[in-house]
Design a protein around this motif. Structure first.
Motif, PDB file in Angstrom:
ATOM      1  N   VAL A  44      38.260 -32.290  14.631  1.00  0.00           N
ATOM      2  CA  VAL A  44      37.690 -31.586  13.484  1.00  0.00           C
ATOM      3  C   VAL A  44      36.732 -30.479  13.904  1.00  0.00           C
ATOM      4  N   ASP A  45      35.978 -30.660  14.983  1.00  0.00           N
ATOM      5  CA  ASP A  45      35.037 -29.623  15.411  1.00  0.00           C
ATOM      6  C   ASP A  45      35.769 -28.361  15.845  1.00  0.00           C
ATOM      7  N   ARG A  46      36.844 -28.536  16.618  1.00  0.00           N
ATOM      8  CA  ARG A  46      37.609 -27.370  17.061  1.00  0.00           C
ATOM      9  C   ARG A  46      38.309 -26.702  15.874  1.00  0.00           C
ATOM     10  N   GLU A  60      36.506 -31.884   2.710  1.00  0.00           N
ATOM     11  CA  GLU A  60      36.769 -33.071   1.907  1.00  0.00           C
ATOM     12  C   GLU A  60      36.939 -34.323   2.762  1.00  0.00           C
ATOM     13  N   TYR A  61      37.682 -34.209   3.870  1.00  0.00           N
ATOM     14  CA  TYR A  61      38.062 -35.405   4.622  1.00  0.00           C
ATOM     15  C   TYR A  61      37.372 -35.554   5.975  1.00  0.00           C
ATOM     16  N   GLN A  62      36.659 -34.505   6.417  1.00  0.00           N
ATOM     17  CA  GLN A  62      35.942 -34.559   7.695  1.00  0.00           C
ATOM     18  C   GLN A  62      36.878 -34.946   8.841  1.00  0.00           C
ATOM     19  N   ARG A  63      38.049 -34.348   8.834  1.00  0.00           N
ATOM     20  CA  ARG A  63      39.039 -34.553   9.879  1.00  0.00           C
ATOM     21  C   ARG A  63      39.866 -33.277   9.982  1.00  0.00           C
ATOM     22  N   PRO A  64      40.638 -33.083  11.050  1.00  0.00           N
ATOM     23  CA  PRO A  64      41.470 -31.884  11.118  1.00  0.00           C
ATOM     24  C   PRO A  64      42.379 -31.799   9.890  1.00  0.00           C
ATOM     25  N   GLY A  96      44.185 -37.042   3.231  1.00  0.00           N
ATOM     26  CA  GLY A  96      44.008 -38.445   2.894  1.00  0.00           C
ATOM     27  C   GLY A  96      43.190 -39.193   3.932  1.00  0.00           C
ATOM     28  N   ARG A  97      42.921 -40.457   3.619  1.00  0.00           N
ATOM     29  CA  ARG A  97      42.077 -41.276   4.484  1.00  0.00           C
ATOM     30  C   ARG A  97      42.848 -42.442   5.103  1.00  0.00           C
ATOM     31  N   LEU A 137      42.641 -24.855   3.992  1.00  0.00           N
ATOM     32  CA  LEU A 137      42.432 -25.751   5.135  1.00  0.00           C
ATOM     33  C   LEU A 137      40.949 -26.053   5.338  1.00  0.00           C
ATOM     34  N   ALA A 138      40.086 -25.073   5.068  1.00  0.00           N
ATOM     35  CA  ALA A 138      38.644 -25.297   5.186  1.00  0.00           C
ATOM     36  C   ALA A 138      38.168 -26.340   4.178  1.00  0.00           C
TER      37      ALA A 138
END
Length: 204
Positions: free
Chosen positions: A93-95, A151-155, A173-174, A145-146
């Motif tokens: 997610v950071d990248r 929303e999901y704190q993931r890529p 989704g989670r 995408l942003a």
């Protein structure tokens, strides 16, 4: 240049969300992200996409006619598609957020809300109203995408892990983390792994 025509409202408020005429579904963040995936896969696949191929994808995701794309429009969209592949290939997610921040800073304009003269629900844009197709595609995709990152704190997506596939896909989704773009790719890789694990596999 890209000119947006008004889109008629749904014929009936009782239409289910899956009906293409439904405003909220067609203009949702997830719909925009899936459209980005379909265009990236079409534009960066093995065979160069023609204007007719890109128009077919746009129609599938609710873009109204007339859709008059020239070869140079598709070339600009292809350049944007390769930039977007960096987001899907980021790995964490950071990248992914870093790539999106760079693209939004270098390629997008000020955030604004528009309803295209009342023809659509109010929604955000970071491209010009009459900007070229490549600018619209990159800006709208980065924005969707942003929001998925937020929303999901993931890529927001990934590249298919199948060695014979380079498609990208949305990882919304989670639930459990996805590694493949489709069940077909997942099944193919499971079968290949099973065969590799058999005694004598790989020998002749």
């Amino acid at each position: 240049m890209r000119y947006i025509l008004p889109v008629p409202p749904p014929v009936s408020p009782s239409l289910p969300p899956s009906v293409p005429g439904d405003w909220s579904t067609r203009h949702s963040v997830l719909a925009n992200a899936r459209r980005a995936v379909a265009l990236v896969n079409a534009l960066t696949g093995g065979d160069p996409a023609t204007p007719s191929v890109v128009v077919a994808v746009l129609r599938e995701y609710g873009e109204p006619d007339p859709l008059d794309l020239a070869v140079h429009d598709v070339d600009e969209m292809r350049e944007a598609a390769f930039l977007l592949r960096e987001v899907f290939g980021a790995g964490d997610v950071d990248r992914a957020a870093g790539v999106l921040n760079r693209l939004l800073l270098e390629r997008a304009g000020p955030l604004r809300l528009t309803s295209h003269g009342g023809g659509t629900p109010w929604h955000p844009h970071v491209d010009r109203d009459d900007g070229p197709w490549g600018e619209w595609f990159l800006g709208s995709s980065c924005l969707a995408l942003a929001v998925l990152v937020w929303e999901y704190q993931r890529p927001p997506g990934a590249v298919c892990a199948s060695v014979s596939c380079e498609n990208v896909f949305v990882t919304q989704g989670r639930g459990p983390e996805r590694h493949y773009c489709s069940r077909r790719c997942a099944t193919r890789e499971r079968v290949a792994a099973h065969r590799r694990g058999r005694p004598g596999a790989g020998t002749s």
